[in-house]
Structures are given as structure tokens and as C-alpha cells.
Motif scaffolding. Structure first.
Motif, PDB file in Angstrom:
ATOM      1  N   GLU A  44       0.811  -1.218   0.000  1.00 29.02           N
ATOM      2  CA  GLU A  44       0.000   0.000   0.000  1.00 29.02           C
ATOM      3  C   GLU A  44       0.843   1.266   0.000  1.00 29.02           C
ATOM      4  OE1 GLU A  44      -2.368  -0.291   3.483  1.00 29.02           O
ATOM      5  OE2 GLU A  44      -3.762  -1.767   2.656  1.00 29.02           O
ATOM      6  N   GLY A  45       2.148   1.118   0.215  1.00 29.20           N
ATOM      7  CA  GLY A  45       3.012   2.292   0.303  1.00 29.20           C
ATOM      8  C   GLY A  45       2.779   3.102   1.559  1.00 29.20           C
ATOM      9  N   SER A  46       2.375   2.411   2.633  1.00 26.71           N
ATOM     10  CA  SER A  46       1.986   3.118   3.860  1.00 26.71           C
ATOM     11  C   SER A  46       2.887   2.812   5.049  1.00 26.71           C
ATOM     12  CB  SER A  46       0.538   2.764   4.209  1.00 26.71           C
ATOM     13  OG  SER A  46       0.353   1.356   4.318  1.00 26.71           O
ATOM     14  N   THR A  47       4.069   2.231   4.816  1.00 24.73           N
ATOM     15  CA  THR A  47       4.968   1.960   5.933  1.00 24.73           C
ATOM     16  C   THR A  47       5.668   3.236   6.378  1.00 24.73           C
ATOM     17  OG1 THR A  47       6.867   1.451   4.512  1.00 24.73           O
ATOM     18  CG2 THR A  47       5.398  -0.384   5.097  1.00 24.73           C
ATOM     19  N   THR A  48       6.123   3.221   7.621  1.00 24.55           N
ATOM     20  CA  THR A  48       6.802   4.396   8.171  1.00 24.55           C
ATOM     21  C   THR A  48       8.156   4.613   7.524  1.00 24.55           C
ATOM     22  OG1 THR A  48       5.699   4.100  10.293  1.00 24.55           O
ATOM     23  CG2 THR A  48       7.697   5.447  10.295  1.00 24.55           C
ATOM     24  N   SER A  49       8.898   3.546   7.288  1.00 25.88           N
ATOM     25  CA  SER A  49      10.281   3.703   6.840  1.00 25.88           C
ATOM     26  C   SER A  49      10.405   3.965   5.345  1.00 25.88           C
ATOM     27  CB  SER A  49      11.119   2.485   7.236  1.00 25.88           C
ATOM     28  OG  SER A  49      10.564   1.315   6.697  1.00 25.88           O
ATOM     29  N   ASP A  50       9.522   3.404   4.525  1.00 26.34           N
ATOM     30  CA  ASP A  50       9.584   3.650   3.079  1.00 26.34           C
ATOM     31  C   ASP A  50       8.629   4.787   2.725  1.00 26.34           C
ATOM     32  OD1 ASP A  50      11.418   1.663   2.811  1.00 26.34           O
ATOM     33  OD2 ASP A  50      10.101   0.237   1.805  1.00 26.34           O
ATOM     34  N   TYR A  51       9.057   6.013   3.015  1.00 25.88           N
ATOM     35  CA  TYR A  51       8.203   7.190   2.809  1.00 25.88           C
ATOM     36  C   TYR A  51       8.536   7.947   1.533  1.00 25.88           C
ATOM     37  CZ  TYR A  51      12.352   9.468   4.686  1.00 25.88           C
ATOM     38  OH  TYR A  51      13.643   9.875   4.892  1.00 25.88           O
ATOM     39  N   ASN A  52       9.731   7.726   0.974  1.00 24.49           N
ATOM     40  CA  ASN A  52      10.150   8.407  -0.244  1.00 24.49           C
ATOM     41  C   ASN A  52       9.292   7.948  -1.421  1.00 24.49           C
ATOM     42  OD1 ASN A  52      11.924   8.343  -2.831  1.00 24.49           O
ATOM     43  ND2 ASN A  52      12.970   9.812  -1.526  1.00 24.49           N
ATOM     44  N   SER A  53       8.975   8.863  -2.334  1.00 18.57           N
ATOM     45  CA  SER A  53       8.097   8.516  -3.460  1.00 18.57           C
ATOM     46  C   SER A  53       8.685   7.404  -4.322  1.00 18.57           C
ATOM     47  CB  SER A  53       7.826   9.761  -4.317  1.00 18.57           C
ATOM     48  OG  SER A  53       9.036  10.315  -4.813  1.00 18.57           O
ATOM     49  N   ASP A  54      10.008   7.412  -4.516  1.00 19.25           N
ATOM     50  CA  ASP A  54      10.639   6.339  -5.293  1.00 19.25           C
ATOM     51  C   ASP A  54      10.520   4.997  -4.575  1.00 19.25           C
ATOM     52  OD1 ASP A  54      11.410   7.994  -7.373  1.00 19.25           O
ATOM     53  OD2 ASP A  54      13.364   8.438  -6.487  1.00 19.25           O
ATOM     54  N   GLU A  55      10.650   5.012  -3.245  1.00 17.98           N
ATOM     55  CA  GLU A  55      10.506   3.774  -2.477  1.00 17.98           C
ATOM     56  C   GLU A  55       9.081   3.244  -2.564  1.00 17.98           C
ATOM     57  OE1 GLU A  55      13.741   4.241   1.116  1.00 17.98           O
ATOM     58  OE2 GLU A  55      11.947   5.492   1.214  1.00 17.98           O
ATOM     59  N   ILE A  56       8.117   4.137  -2.473  1.00 21.52           N
ATOM     60  CA  ILE A  56       6.720   3.721  -2.544  1.00 21.52           C
ATOM     61  C   ILE A  56       6.405   3.150  -3.921  1.00 21.52           C
ATOM     62  CG2 ILE A  56       4.342   4.572  -2.515  1.00 21.52           C
ATOM     63  CD1 ILE A  56       5.259   6.611  -0.384  1.00 21.52           C
ATOM     64  N   GLU A  57       6.918   3.809  -4.968  1.00 22.47           N
ATOM     65  CA  GLU A  57       6.647   3.339  -6.327  1.00 22.47           C
ATOM     66  C   GLU A  57       7.317   1.996  -6.611  1.00 22.47           C
ATOM     67  OE1 GLU A  57       7.429   4.722 -10.979  1.00 22.47           O
ATOM     68  OE2 GLU A  57       7.810   6.126  -9.332  1.00 22.47           O
ATOM     69  N   ARG A  58       8.575   1.850  -6.193  1.00 25.95           N
ATOM     70  CA  ARG A  58       9.327   0.626  -6.496  1.00 25.95           C
ATOM     71  C   ARG A  58       9.101  -0.475  -5.464  1.00 25.95           C
ATOM     72  NH1 ARG A  58      15.290   3.073  -8.196  1.00 25.95           N
ATOM     73  NH2 ARG A  58      14.509   4.663  -9.658  1.00 25.95           N
ATOM     74  N   LYS A  59       8.520  -0.107  -4.317  1.00 23.02           N
ATOM     75  CA  LYS A  59       8.259  -1.052  -3.237  1.00 23.02           C
ATOM     76  C   LYS A  59       9.552  -1.677  -2.697  1.00 23.02           C
ATOM     77  CE  LYS A  59       3.669  -2.131  -5.062  1.00 23.02           C
ATOM     78  NZ  LYS A  59       3.115  -0.929  -4.431  1.00 23.02           N
ATOM     79  N   ILE A  60      10.596  -0.869  -2.621  1.00 25.06           N
ATOM     80  CA  ILE A  60      11.854  -1.277  -2.008  1.00 25.06           C
ATOM     81  C   ILE A  60      12.411  -0.118  -1.194  1.00 25.06           C
ATOM     82  CG2 ILE A  60      12.436  -2.901  -3.857  1.00 25.06           C
ATOM     83  CD1 ILE A  60      14.485  -0.793  -4.848  1.00 25.06           C
ATOM     84  N   SER A  61      13.278  -0.431  -0.238  1.00 27.00           N
ATOM     85  CA  SER A  61      13.950   0.612   0.535  1.00 27.00           C
ATOM     86  C   SER A  61      15.162   1.106  -0.240  1.00 27.00           C
ATOM     87  CB  SER A  61      14.383   0.070   1.899  1.00 27.00           C
ATOM     88  OG  SER A  61      13.265  -0.341   2.658  1.00 27.00           O
ATOM     89  N   ILE A  62      15.329   2.419  -0.281  1.00 25.72           N
ATOM     90  CA  ILE A  62      16.465   3.031  -0.978  1.00 25.72           C
ATOM     91  C   ILE A  62      17.368   3.754   0.011  1.00 25.72           C
ATOM     92  CG2 ILE A  62      17.131   4.746  -2.710  1.00 25.72           C
ATOM     93  CD1 ILE A  62      14.512   4.119  -4.171  1.00 25.72           C
ATOM     94  N   ASN A  63      16.755   4.354   1.023  1.00 24.52           N
ATOM     95  CA  ASN A  63      17.505   5.091   2.043  1.00 24.52           C
ATOM     96  C   ASN A  63      17.333   4.423   3.403  1.00 24.52           C
ATOM     97  OD1 ASN A  63      18.019   7.472   0.216  1.00 24.52           O
ATOM     98  ND2 ASN A  63      15.778   7.564   0.326  1.00 24.52           N
ATOM     99  N   THR A  64      18.288   4.667   4.293  1.00 24.28           N
ATOM    100  CA  THR A  64      18.141   4.219   5.675  1.00 24.28           C
ATOM    101  C   THR A  64      17.152   5.140   6.390  1.00 24.28           C
ATOM    102  OG1 THR A  64      20.357   3.294   5.813  1.00 24.28           O
ATOM    103  CG2 THR A  64      19.325   3.914   7.890  1.00 24.28           C
ATOM    104  N   SER A  65      16.199   4.536   7.098  1.00 27.55           N
ATOM    105  CA  SER A  65      15.209   5.297   7.842  1.00 27.55           C
ATOM    106  C   SER A  65      15.438   5.125   9.336  1.00 27.55           C
ATOM    107  CB  SER A  65      13.792   4.832   7.491  1.00 27.55           C
ATOM    108  OG  SER A  65      13.509   5.083   6.130  1.00 27.55           O
TER     109      SER A  65
END
Length: 271
Positions: A44-65
Motif C-alpha cells: 500500500e506504500g503506507s509503511t513508516t520507513s519507506d516514505y520516499n516517493s521512489d521507495e513507494i513506487e518501487r516497493k523497495i527501501s532506498i535510504n536508511t530510515s
């Protein structure tokens, strides 16, 4: 804002290969103590740590949260790191600030490159590590085979020990874990709350439970000379010696605990 003395602060780094459930575990760690009122999902793109738009779109973590919760009077800072090798610099930076690395692995008896990277950085920075065999609700999950693979790969000079083991993995309704410290069977609710009831160990599992508990006691005894003397004298340790010895062995990186979880349902999170 509440402040905490240094001795009441813990920094844990979630590091492993992509797709092992790190972000979902972080979400469960926030939801169970009540930091979040709604359990977010990667889909759903609703997690706390994957908040970046690229992370939400790709459904992967890109940055450390960075997140935090309070547990048993301690502030727990949670560093959720990306899992793909392209972002290993993020993992290394987070590891340098961590007190412990939590390495989730899928219960498929396979270890990926991100798992190796997390372990190597933990060795480089000389910080304690634990493995979490995750997603035990998934079809074809096999805790025992996955545990054996971890021991074969990382157990040359470490004592890798089961803090818990599951019963009934590989099913959507998976919700039972044996606790080898407390010698109990924990039955979790499947409402994501993390709540469980402690049950007696069924007879067919008592031999395995007793054997694993004895291994933990022996490993704890090796952490201090006095504990070893007490162990040789009585064949066991007091509860306080047992817990202290385990903690010291883990902090010294001689003992590597292995937990089991199903992050999406918060099974095993409180343990």
C-alpha cells in the motif's frame, strides 16, 4: 519530549537482503508498542520507513530510515536499511551507529548476498548480531533447514543458538513459537497486536526443548568463570546467572541468537 539516559537507549540496525521483510518487521516493532495505530504495508506504500516517493513506487527501501519506540523503559532506535547491493553504503553507515544488527532471512534455506554483506559489516564493526528467520507463514517455509544453513555459513567460530523454534510453519494461520529460554509454547493472536498466551510444551516436543535449553545454559556458563564453576558444581545456573551469561555472550559476539517471526502478523515480535 521525553529524554532517556544513555544506558536506557538501544540502537538496532535491520540489515539483510532485499525482500526478507525488514521494513515489515520495523512496522511491527512500531505497531506492537502502540507507536502506530495503523499497520502499514509495503504493497500500500503506507509503511513508516519507506516514505520516499521512489521507495513507494518501487516497493523497495532506498535510504536508511530512523524510527524509535519505547520498550520496557528503554528507547529503541531502529535503523531500517536498504537490502540491495547498490545501496550497501547506507548499510555500512547505519551499522557504524548500531549497538546490534538484526539480520532477517527468509525461511527458504537460502542466503542471499545482502545477508552476507550485513554479516561482514557486523564483523568489521565488531557489533553483536542476531538472525531472525522471518515470513514463516509462507508456503514451503522450513525453519530447521534455514537454521542449519545459517550455522554452516556463519557458525565456524560462533555459537549460533535457537532462542525459539516454530510449530506449524508454512501456513497462513501460523502463530505458535516455542520459547527455549522460558520453556514455553507461545500462541500468538493474528490481529497484529503481538499478544500471546503461554502454554505448556506438548510431550512430543519436550526432549527437543530440554536439549536446546541445556545448550543455552552451557553457552551462558562459558561467559564467566564463576558461572562455569557454578555449572560444574550444580549442573545448571540460577535464572539471574542464565540471563546475565546469555547477555554477556551475545554482547561479546560469542553467542548468535536466532529468533523466528512472521512480521506481517507480529508473531514473535514481543519475544
Amino acid at each position: 519530549m521525553k529524554t532517556y539516559p544513555p544506558e536506557k537507549i538501544r540502537n538496532i540496525c535491520l540489515a539483510s537482503h532485499g525482500g526478507t521483510g525488514k521494513t515489515t518487521l520495523a512496522e511491527a516493532i512500531l505497531y506492537v508498542p502502540g507507536v502506530k495505530k495503523r499497520f502499514g504495508t509495503v504493497e500500500e506504500g503506507s509503511t513508516t520507513s519507506d516514505y520516499n516517493s521512489d521507495e513507494i513506487e518501487r516497493k523497495i527501501s532506498i535510504n536508511t530510515s530512523l524510527m524509535h519506540c519505547e520498550w520496557n523503559g528503554h528507547k529503541v532506535n531502529i535503523l531500517d536499511t536498504p537490502g540491495y547491493a547498490d545501496f550497501r553504503g547506507e548499510v555500512k553507515s547505519a551499522m557504524s551507529a548500531a549497538d546490534m544488527v538484526v539480520i532477517p532471512v527468509k525461511a527458504t534455506a537460502l542466503l542471499d548476498v545482502g545477508t552476507e554483506i550485513a554479516w561482514d559489516y557486523a564483523e568489521e564493526y565488531k557489533i553483536p548480531a542476531m538472525f531472525v528467520i522471518n515470513e514463516l507463514d509462507k508456503e514451503n517455509s522450513n525453519f530447521d533447514k534455514t537454521f542449519d544453513v545459517i550455522v554452516e555459513r556463519f557458525g565456524a567460530d560462533k555459537h549460533i543458538v535457537e532462542i525459539g523454534f516454530p510449530i506449524g510453519e508454512g501456513r497462513p494461520d501460523f502463530n505458535k513459537i516455542f520459547d527455549t529460554i522460558k520453556m514455553q509454547l507461545l500462541k500468538f493472536t493474528l490481529d497484529k497486536s503481538g499478544h500471546y498466551e503461554a502454554l505448556d510444551v506438548p510431550n512430543e516436543f519436550k526432549d527437543r526443548m530440554n536439549k536446546l535449553h541445556e545448550i543455552l545454559i552451557e553457552d551462558a556458563a562459558e561467559s564467566e568463570e564463576k558461572f562455569m564453576e557454578d555449572f560444574f558444581e550444580t549442573g545448571t545456573l540460577t535464572d539471574e546467572e542464565f540471563r546475565t551469561g546469555l547477555r554477556e555472550g551475545i554482547l561479546a559476539r560469542k553467542i548468535i541468537p536466532v529468533f523466528c517471526t512472521d512480521g506481517i502478523n507480529s508473531v514473535g515480535i514481543k519475544q
